[in-house]
Design a protein around this motif. Sequence first.
Motif, PDB file in Angstrom:
ATOM      1  N   PRO A   1       0.901  -1.237  -0.255  1.00 25.96           N
ATOM      2  CA  PRO A   1      -0.002  -0.002  -0.093  1.00 25.96           C
ATOM      3  C   PRO A   1       0.770   1.123   0.032  1.00 25.96           C
ATOM      4  CG  PRO A   1       0.129  -0.863   2.469  1.00 25.96           C
ATOM      5  CD  PRO A   1       0.828  -2.142   1.266  1.00 25.96           C
TER       6      PRO A   1
ATOM      7  N   GLU B   1      -9.137  -2.431   7.380  1.00 27.41           N
ATOM      8  CA  GLU B   1      -9.376  -2.528   5.807  1.00 27.41           C
ATOM      9  C   GLU B   1      -9.919  -3.643   5.006  1.00 27.41           C
ATOM     10  OE1 GLU B   1      -6.643  -0.774   2.010  1.00 27.41           O
ATOM     11  OE2 GLU B   1      -5.967  -0.243   3.886  1.00 27.41           O
TER      12      GLU B   1
ATOM     13  N   HIS C   1     -10.632  -5.286   1.408  1.00 24.39           N
ATOM     14  CA  HIS C   1     -10.470  -5.322   0.099  1.00 24.39           C
ATOM     15  C   HIS C   1     -11.205  -6.373  -0.746  1.00 24.39           C
ATOM     16  CE1 HIS C   1      -5.885  -4.102   0.822  1.00 24.39           C
ATOM     17  NE2 HIS C   1      -6.542  -3.230   1.167  1.00 24.39           N
TER      18      HIS C   1
ATOM     19  N   VAL D   1     -11.657  -8.000  -4.461  1.00 21.72           N
ATOM     20  CA  VAL D   1     -10.477  -8.295  -5.379  1.00 21.72           C
ATOM     21  C   VAL D   1     -11.299  -8.554  -6.811  1.00 21.72           C
ATOM     22  CG1 VAL D   1      -8.489  -9.713  -5.964  1.00 21.72           C
ATOM     23  CG2 VAL D   1      -9.083  -9.131  -3.742  1.00 21.72           C
TER      24      VAL D   1
ATOM     25  N   VAL E   1      -8.747  -3.749  -7.499  1.00 21.48           N
ATOM     26  CA  VAL E   1      -9.080  -4.005  -6.069  1.00 21.48           C
ATOM     27  C   VAL E   1      -9.571  -2.703  -5.422  1.00 21.48           C
ATOM     28  CG1 VAL E   1      -8.155  -4.587  -3.928  1.00 21.48           C
ATOM     29  CG2 VAL E   1      -7.209  -5.674  -5.693  1.00 21.48           C
TER      30      VAL E   1
ATOM     31  N   GLY F   1     -10.227  -0.609  -2.010  1.00 21.32           N
ATOM     32  CA  GLY F   1      -9.580  -0.696  -0.475  1.00 21.32           C
ATOM     33  C   GLY F   1     -10.892   0.367   0.068  1.00 21.32           C
TER      34      GLY F   1
ATOM     35  N   THR G   1      -0.417  -6.622  -2.263  1.00 17.56           N
ATOM     36  CA  THR G   1       0.305  -6.264  -0.770  1.00 17.56           C
ATOM     37  C   THR G   1       0.664  -7.389   0.108  1.00 17.56           C
ATOM     38  OG1 THR G   1      -1.858  -6.568   0.481  1.00 17.56           O
ATOM     39  CG2 THR G   1      -1.451  -4.264  -0.548  1.00 17.56           C
TER      40      THR G   1
ATOM     41  N   TRP H   1      -5.687   0.248  -8.216  1.00 12.90           N
ATOM     42  CA  TRP H   1      -6.482   0.372  -6.701  1.00 12.90           C
ATOM     43  C   TRP H   1      -7.308   1.534  -6.850  1.00 12.90           C
ATOM     44  CZ3 TRP H   1      -6.231  -2.306  -2.483  1.00 12.90           C
ATOM     45  CH2 TRP H   1      -5.212  -3.376  -2.301  1.00 12.90           C
TER      46      TRP H   1
ATOM     47  N   LEU I   1      -9.102   3.403  -3.667  1.00 12.90           N
ATOM     48  CA  LEU I   1      -9.265   3.573  -2.304  1.00 12.90           C
ATOM     49  C   LEU I   1     -10.261   4.806  -1.977  1.00 12.90           C
ATOM     50  CD1 LEU I   1      -7.977   3.024   0.520  1.00 12.90           C
ATOM     51  CD2 LEU I   1      -6.535   4.843   0.424  1.00 12.90           C
TER      52      LEU I   1
END
Length: 372
Positions: free
Chosen positions: A50, A137, A139, A141, A163, A165, A221, A231, A233
């Motif tokens: 990350p 957190e 995730h 996928v 992914v 987050g 990760t 990613w 987030l």
Amino acid sequence: MDSVAPFVLFLLPGLQWAAAEDTSWTYTGMVGQSEWSEHFPECGGSSQSPVDVVTSQTKYDPDLSPLTPLGYSQHGNRPFTLYNNGHTAVIELPDWMSLGGLPWLFSAVQMHLHWGSGGPSSGGSEHTINGQSAEAELHVVHFNSELYPNASVAMTQRNGLAVLGILIVTGEETNPSFNNIINYLSRVRHADQKVLIPAFDVQSLLPTDLGRYYRYNGSLTTPPCYQTVIWTLFHERVQISKAQLLKMETLLYSSRAEDPDRMLLQDNYRATQPLNHRVIFASFTAESGKELSSGEVTAIVIGIMCGCVGLAVIVRFIIKTVRFFAYLRRERVAVNRMKQPEKENEKQQEMVLNCTGQAEKLEERSSAQSEP
């Protein structure tokens, strides 16, 4: 996807991939994070995850549209598989779930969690924002099903995985959606244990605002740390209760049931990695993405309520004042109307008196002139 799911899930539990040489790894110890790159070369790459998102250094991209979960709520009657792989708790996702809003269609594979150990300065999340970590957190996928046949191939290819987050913080209220996972952790306490759990609405685990997020290219990760992940987030955090977090931190073991020494599964998060040449894009501007603390939100709400009450008092005062002056005006008009006849009578009387006085004066003058 069903035909490859068991194989993929063996390789893909929580982004913990089995290396060809079957090298075991841990977060601490002999094959801990600091040693990963020796056994898994890509873990020493320049695009690792990350990362710490420094909001002042992100770049706004107006082309980043809100993500669209497809089929997340259509869980039907087919149960999910929950299992402990020694590194995290993993939930297998059905192949009809996918993710829109990216350049390609990405099909869901699984989701998993990362958490800390409950210490006073303990982290828990893998990603951080402005150096601040969250308590945990989540995730979710997905693999690029437009370009690649399955997740095992996609994970080694560019733009192969996407992914989500989701940062998790704690509060007083219980999050019923996360109970769909947490309530069953006691059934997979040891590594390699699996259990079927009732299917549930996966979208209920996500933030309500799917339009504000950070986007960057990164990696798995955990080993072998393939740098093939897009990613996303989310800026908005999801809240669970302290009791729910405590279960997450204390129920699972990284050891197998037959192992003589039990090891709690804790602190299963990787430290943030250098950003190097990469740019983190934001789907929102700094002004629109400014996050308020609970105290600031409370103060704003109270201020708005006080403002509304004050405005109502002022409006009522103005209305009463207008009505009062209108009443006075009507009273004055009525009084004037009542006084008008009196004034006319007074004028008539005054005219009569004037006429009478003038007549008397004329008589007096006449009398005076007629006297010898």
